[in-house]
Design an enzyme around this catalytic site. Structure first.
Site, PDB file in Angstrom:
ATOM      1  N   LEU A 138      45.636  79.509   6.286  1.00  0.00           N
ATOM      2  CA  LEU A 138      44.719  79.863   5.212  1.00  0.00           C
ATOM      3  C   LEU A 138      45.391  80.945   4.381  1.00  0.00           C
ATOM      4  CD1 LEU A 138      41.305  80.171   7.126  1.00  0.00           C
ATOM      5  CD2 LEU A 138      42.085  78.241   5.737  1.00  0.00           C
ATOM      6  N   ASP A 139      45.115  80.960   3.085  1.00  0.00           N
ATOM      7  CA  ASP A 139      45.648  82.015   2.242  1.00  0.00           C
ATOM      8  C   ASP A 139      45.152  83.373   2.731  1.00  0.00           C
ATOM      9  OD1 ASP A 139      46.822  80.065   0.687  1.00  0.00           O
ATOM     10  OD2 ASP A 139      45.182  80.019  -0.768  1.00  0.00           O
ATOM     11  N   LYS A 140      45.879  84.408   2.365  1.00  0.00           N
ATOM     12  CA  LYS A 140      45.556  85.763   2.820  1.00  0.00           C
ATOM     13  C   LYS A 140      44.079  86.110   2.624  1.00  0.00           C
ATOM     14  CE  LYS A 140      46.582  90.614   1.736  1.00  0.00           C
ATOM     15  NZ  LYS A 140      47.369  91.543   0.896  1.00  0.00           N
ATOM     16  N   THR A 142      41.534  83.971   1.872  1.00  0.00           N
ATOM     17  CA  THR A 142      40.574  82.914   2.201  1.00  0.00           C
ATOM     18  C   THR A 142      40.089  83.161   3.623  1.00  0.00           C
ATOM     19  OG1 THR A 142      41.636  81.293   0.753  1.00  0.00           O
ATOM     20  CG2 THR A 142      40.247  80.432   2.515  1.00  0.00           C
ATOM     21  N   ARG A 237      42.354  75.863  -4.774  1.00  0.00           N
ATOM     22  CA  ARG A 237      42.435  76.790  -5.904  1.00  0.00           C
ATOM     23  C   ARG A 237      43.122  76.138  -7.108  1.00  0.00           C
ATOM     24  NH1 ARG A 237      45.412  81.675  -3.167  1.00  0.00           N
ATOM     25  NH2 ARG A 237      45.119  82.626  -5.220  1.00  0.00           N
TER      26      ARG A 237
END
EC number: 5.4.99.-
Length: 324
Positions: A138-140, A142, A237
């Site tokens: 997961l993105d930082k 998210t 995104r």
């Protein structure tokens, strides 16, 4: 300690006429071109089941490329006592609910203080599992659910299941703009042509599919439920920005805040201060890699996301009362 790198995928039609090394760089952007070329020369790359050691070999699209490489770890990651919100754990897997502002894997700018470091502290035996058992990221900023494999066998099975699209991941998000109905974004994603840390919809990218449906509509925003069919970097995104509905707070693809007319001071402040993408991995469903049991987990929305939704709902009510 050696790490086994395994990948398998079909060559997209956009690689017609490209060299093997160029094709690999497009298909597997997480690795440097020099490393990919070394793997070719070492016989670690097969095309349609046959070892291919010529980097200049031309591709036509549709070939099955597999990488099976053994590499020495360049860095020995250290365990760190970082709290983990563990939703489920057994001998083979664990599921965590990741908070915002926590990077999953060490990298440039984040040498430690990551989920990986926390996993090594919680479960020292993960040192022998590639990437400490991390299957997907997961993105930082998210939040939400991630599955981690505790053994090599479990990791191999989960990675295969992910590639076969047998792991279901659903997200909640708040997007800018009013969306009247759900739909599908089926657009390839690859590295941005000039901004190398960004992703973009591009003809030469990898196939990427995002399904979305409308949960709730506000005056100038929409709450969404999304399901990933593929799992590219920044996929939701990028796809939402591509259809002109970037996520609230997205620092890369979102642009400036877009408050509705005559919004309350509280909503204005929230939209201006929401500095991360309003995106949460709310549901994860998979077949257990060892037992085969179908398992599903849900994660409640984090506090900042809940507050954002409540303020948008209150704005709807106030506006409806004024109109009445």
């Amino acid at each position: 300690m050696a790490e086994i790198i395994q990948h398998k995928d079909s060559v997209p039609e956009s690689c017609l006429g490209k060299r093997l090394d160029q094709t690999l760089a497009q298909m597997f952007p997480d690795y440097s071109r020099s490393r990919l070329k070394d793997w070719i020369l070492a016989g670690s790359v097969t095309v349609n089941g046959e070892v291919q050691t010529r980097a200049r070999e031309k591709m036509y699209g549709g070939e099955i490329i597999a990488i099976n490489a053994e590499v020495e770890a360049e860095v020995r990651f250290e365990p760190q006592d970082i709290p983990l919100n563990i939703v489920y754990e057994d001998d083979d897997i664990l599921v965590i609910n990741k908070p915002a502002d926590l990077v999953v894997h060490p990298g440039a700018g984040n040498p430690d203080g990551t989920v990986l470091n926390a996993l090594l502290n919680h479960c020292p035996e993960l040192e022998v599992v590639p990437r400490a058992g991390i299957v997907h990221r997961l993105d930082k900023d998210t939040t939400g659910l991630m599955v981690v494999a505790k053994t090599i066998a479990a990791q191999t099975n989960l990675v295969d299941a992910l590639q076969r699209r047998e792991i279901t991941r659903e997200y909640e998000a708040v997007a800018n703009g009013i969306m009247t109905a759900g739909g599908v974004v089926d657009e390839p994603i690859g590295r941005h042509a000039t901004k190398r840390t960004h992703m973009a919809v591009t003809f030469s990218g990898r196939p990427s599919v995002t399904h979305y449906r409308v949960m709730e509509k506000y005056r100038l925003h929409t709450r969404l439920r999304l399901r990933l069919e593929t799992g590219r970097t920044h996929q939701i995104r990028v796809h939402m920005a591509h259809i002109s509905h970037p996520l609230v707070g997205d620092p890369v693809y979102g642009g400036r805040p877009r408050p509705p007319k005559n919004a309350t001071p509280e909503l204005l402040a929230m939209l201006r201060s929401f500095k991360r993408q309003a995106l949460h991995a709310a549901m994860l469903s998979l077949y257990h890699p060892i037992t085969g049991e179908l398992m599903t987990w849900h994660a409640d929305l984090p506090e900042d996301f809940v507050e954002l939704v409540q303020l948008l709902q209150e704005d709807n009510k106030l506006n409806a009362q004024q109109e009445y």
